[in-house]
Design a protein around this motif. Sequence first.
Motif, PDB file in Angstrom:
ATOM      1  N   ALA A  48       6.717  15.446  17.828  1.00  0.00           N
ATOM      2  CA  ALA A  48       5.295  15.608  18.149  1.00  0.00           C
ATOM      3  C   ALA A  48       4.588  16.571  17.205  1.00  0.00           C
ATOM      4  N   ARG A  49       5.280  17.639  16.826  1.00  0.00           N
ATOM      5  CA  ARG A  49       4.611  18.695  16.065  1.00  0.00           C
ATOM      6  C   ARG A  49       5.340  19.028  14.768  1.00  0.00           C
ATOM      7  N   ARG A  50       4.567  19.513  13.789  1.00  0.00           N
ATOM      8  CA  ARG A  50       5.172  20.060  12.579  1.00  0.00           C
ATOM      9  C   ARG A  50       6.011  21.268  13.024  1.00  0.00           C
ATOM     10  N   ILE A  51       7.263  21.316  12.628  1.00  0.00           N
ATOM     11  CA  ILE A  51       8.143  22.389  13.118  1.00  0.00           C
ATOM     12  C   ILE A  51       7.571  23.763  12.762  1.00  0.00           C
ATOM     13  N   LEU A  52       7.036  23.904  11.544  1.00  0.00           N
ATOM     14  CA  LEU A  52       6.570  25.226  11.105  1.00  0.00           C
ATOM     15  C   LEU A  52       5.367  25.743  11.895  1.00  0.00           C
ATOM     16  N   ASP A  53       4.729  24.845  12.689  1.00  0.00           N
ATOM     17  CA  ASP A  53       3.582  25.277  13.509  1.00  0.00           C
ATOM     18  C   ASP A  53       3.990  25.713  14.918  1.00  0.00           C
ATOM     19  N   ILE A  54       5.216  25.470  15.288  1.00  0.00           N
ATOM     20  CA  ILE A  54       5.620  25.743  16.683  1.00  0.00           C
ATOM     21  C   ILE A  54       5.717  27.251  16.924  1.00  0.00           C
ATOM     22  N   GLN A  55       5.075  27.689  18.000  1.00  0.00           N
ATOM     23  CA  GLN A  55       5.142  29.111  18.370  1.00  0.00           C
ATOM     24  C   GLN A  55       6.402  29.313  19.234  1.00  0.00           C
ATOM     25  N   PRO A  56       7.426  29.984  18.706  1.00  0.00           N
ATOM     26  CA  PRO A  56       8.657  30.146  19.505  1.00  0.00           C
ATOM     27  C   PRO A  56       8.461  31.112  20.664  1.00  0.00           C
ATOM     28  N   GLU A  57       9.191  30.857  21.743  1.00  0.00           N
ATOM     29  CA  GLU A  57       9.077  31.721  22.917  1.00  0.00           C
ATOM     30  C   GLU A  57      10.344  32.503  23.200  1.00  0.00           C
ATOM     31  N   ALA A  58      11.423  32.138  22.511  1.00  0.00           N
ATOM     32  CA  ALA A  58      12.680  32.867  22.713  1.00  0.00           C
ATOM     33  C   ALA A  58      13.479  32.851  21.417  1.00  0.00           C
ATOM     34  N   LEU A  59      14.265  33.889  21.238  1.00  0.00           N
ATOM     35  CA  LEU A  59      15.009  34.067  19.987  1.00  0.00           C
ATOM     36  C   LEU A  59      15.968  32.903  19.705  1.00  0.00           C
ATOM     37  N   HIS A  60      16.620  32.413  20.753  1.00  0.00           N
ATOM     38  CA  HIS A  60      17.619  31.358  20.562  1.00  0.00           C
ATOM     39  C   HIS A  60      17.108  29.985  21.003  1.00  0.00           C
ATOM     40  N   GLN A  61      15.782  29.836  21.012  1.00  0.00           N
ATOM     41  CA  GLN A  61      15.160  28.572  21.430  1.00  0.00           C
ATOM     42  C   GLN A  61      15.647  27.399  20.576  1.00  0.00           C
ATOM     43  N   ARG A  62      15.829  26.267  21.243  1.00  0.00           N
ATOM     44  CA  ARG A  62      16.260  25.056  20.537  1.00  0.00           C
ATOM     45  C   ARG A  62      15.066  24.137  20.284  1.00  0.00           C
ATOM     46  N   VAL A  63      15.262  23.202  19.365  1.00  0.00           N
ATOM     47  CA  VAL A  63      14.163  22.286  19.028  1.00  0.00           C
ATOM     48  C   VAL A  63      14.754  20.981  18.491  1.00  0.00           C
ATOM     49  N   GLY A  64      14.050  19.870  18.755  1.00  0.00           N
ATOM     50  CA  GLY A  64      14.450  18.616  18.131  1.00  0.00           C
ATOM     51  C   GLY A  64      14.078  18.673  16.652  1.00  0.00           C
ATOM     52  N   VAL A  65      14.900  18.088  15.787  1.00  0.00           N
ATOM     53  CA  VAL A  65      14.645  18.193  14.343  1.00  0.00           C
ATOM     54  C   VAL A  65      14.689  16.816  13.682  1.00  0.00           C
ATOM     55  N   VAL A  66      13.628  16.496  12.950  1.00  0.00           N
ATOM     56  CA  VAL A  66      13.577  15.302  12.105  1.00  0.00           C
ATOM     57  C   VAL A  66      13.011  15.781  10.773  1.00  0.00           C
ATOM     58  N   LEU A  67      13.797  15.743   9.724  1.00  0.00           N
ATOM     59  CA  LEU A  67      13.293  16.264   8.438  1.00  0.00           C
ATOM     60  C   LEU A  67      13.822  15.472   7.261  1.00  0.00           C
ATOM     61  N   GLY A  68      13.124  15.592   6.131  1.00  0.00           N
ATOM     62  CA  GLY A  68      13.577  14.937   4.903  1.00  0.00           C
ATOM     63  C   GLY A  68      12.437  14.232   4.185  1.00  0.00           C
ATOM     64  N   SER A  69      12.733  13.065   3.626  1.00  0.00           N
ATOM     65  CA  SER A  69      11.761  12.315   2.828  1.00  0.00           C
ATOM     66  C   SER A  69      10.494  12.054   3.647  1.00  0.00           C
ATOM     67  N   ARG A  70       9.358  12.367   3.030  1.00  0.00           N
ATOM     68  CA  ARG A  70       8.083  12.397   3.754  1.00  0.00           C
ATOM     69  C   ARG A  70       7.747  11.075   4.466  1.00  0.00           C
ATOM     70  N   ALA A  71       7.859   9.953   3.751  1.00  0.00           N
ATOM     71  CA  ALA A  71       7.433   8.670   4.324  1.00  0.00           C
ATOM     72  C   ALA A  71       8.257   8.322   5.572  1.00  0.00           C
ATOM     73  N   GLU A  72       9.545   8.636   5.527  1.00  0.00           N
ATOM     74  CA  GLU A  72      10.420   8.295   6.665  1.00  0.00           C
ATOM     75  C   GLU A  72      10.124   9.195   7.858  1.00  0.00           C
ATOM     76  N   VAL A  73       9.929  10.492   7.585  1.00  0.00           N
ATOM     77  CA  VAL A  73       9.650  11.435   8.671  1.00  0.00           C
ATOM     78  C   VAL A  73       8.322  11.066   9.334  1.00  0.00           C
TER      79      VAL A  73
END
Length: 338
Positions: free
Chosen positions: A302-327
Amino acid sequence: MKRKTTLTQYLVEQQRKKQAVSAEVRLLIETVARACKAIGHAVGKGALGGVLGSLETENVQGEVQKKLDVLSNEILLEANEWGGHLAAMASEEMETIYHIPNRYPKGEYLLLFDPLDGSSNIDVNVSIGTIFSVLRAPHHSSGRAVDEQDFLQAGKEQVAAGYAVYGPQSMLVLTVGAGVVGFTLDREMGSWVLTHDNITIPEQTSEFAINMSNMRHWETPVRRYIDECLAGKTGPLGKDYNMRWIASMVADVHRILSRGGIFMYPRDARPSGRAGKLRIMYEANPMSFIVEQAGGAATDGARRILDIQPEALHQRVGVVLGSRAEVERVQRYHQDQA
Ligand code: AHM
Ligand code: MG
């Protein structure tokens, strides 16, 4: 013969010409790089150094700690605590933040790390690595010490990020916000030598990386994308895809920086997978910063990872990264679903 550029020379140049790094950040990165050399040395010794196998302890996430997880954590803490460039540190292996002992001066930066990523690969001689992220410490006019809250900054605030991969070669990949560069460890000289100038990720790819054993738990947009990849040339994506999964994020991301591809550790329907598996502060954020600086993209769906405001030090997140067109395609499938 062309003179080799070492990490120190690269950083001095960045400091002098482009003002991309301060003297403190330069010192900090050099110190982390020195620690990575020591970790790589221990990894390289393997059974000969008596460093393989598990301890009887668990970390804050309930994972059994490997001897090398703990050793790497100690190497990074010891290397960085006395230089005067840090206000505090945080790590995957420690429940809360590590304050710089009172006997040392404090600096203006925060260092976060996953000391040894890819723990399941330690004992089987497959590439593993160290991931790190550098943030500015907020200034407290009261003079109070930094606390855990001060670490909870969005990834776009990172000053620098990097990883070391311990594989057939040891490499250090780094961004200070001015592109991505890679250094290879010259083991005889003991120095990191610039070998990969201006790393960029091809926009398109036909290679994906995901742990397929979790397929039955995936959300619909992820399943749709992978189904389409598997459909090959006659499917909607119109090409045959290949799959690679090393299960060390460092090694998987390194492959993507080298030849393109998409890496996914998405959220899924398992109670343990609803927030994702990877940790935002010292895994997803530094890797997303590097990937974006190399021209790629990183999202949690849903969101660009770098924009996410973390709420806890060890918070987890779903990750999809790499070649721009595919992401962007995977992101579109999430939007269609919403
Ligand atoms: P770790 O920090 O405990 O090593 O866990 C993170 C690792 C990543 O390197 C990798 O992408 C993922 O976990 C692999 O998980 P799985 O074993 O579920 O495929
Ligand atoms: Mg990890």
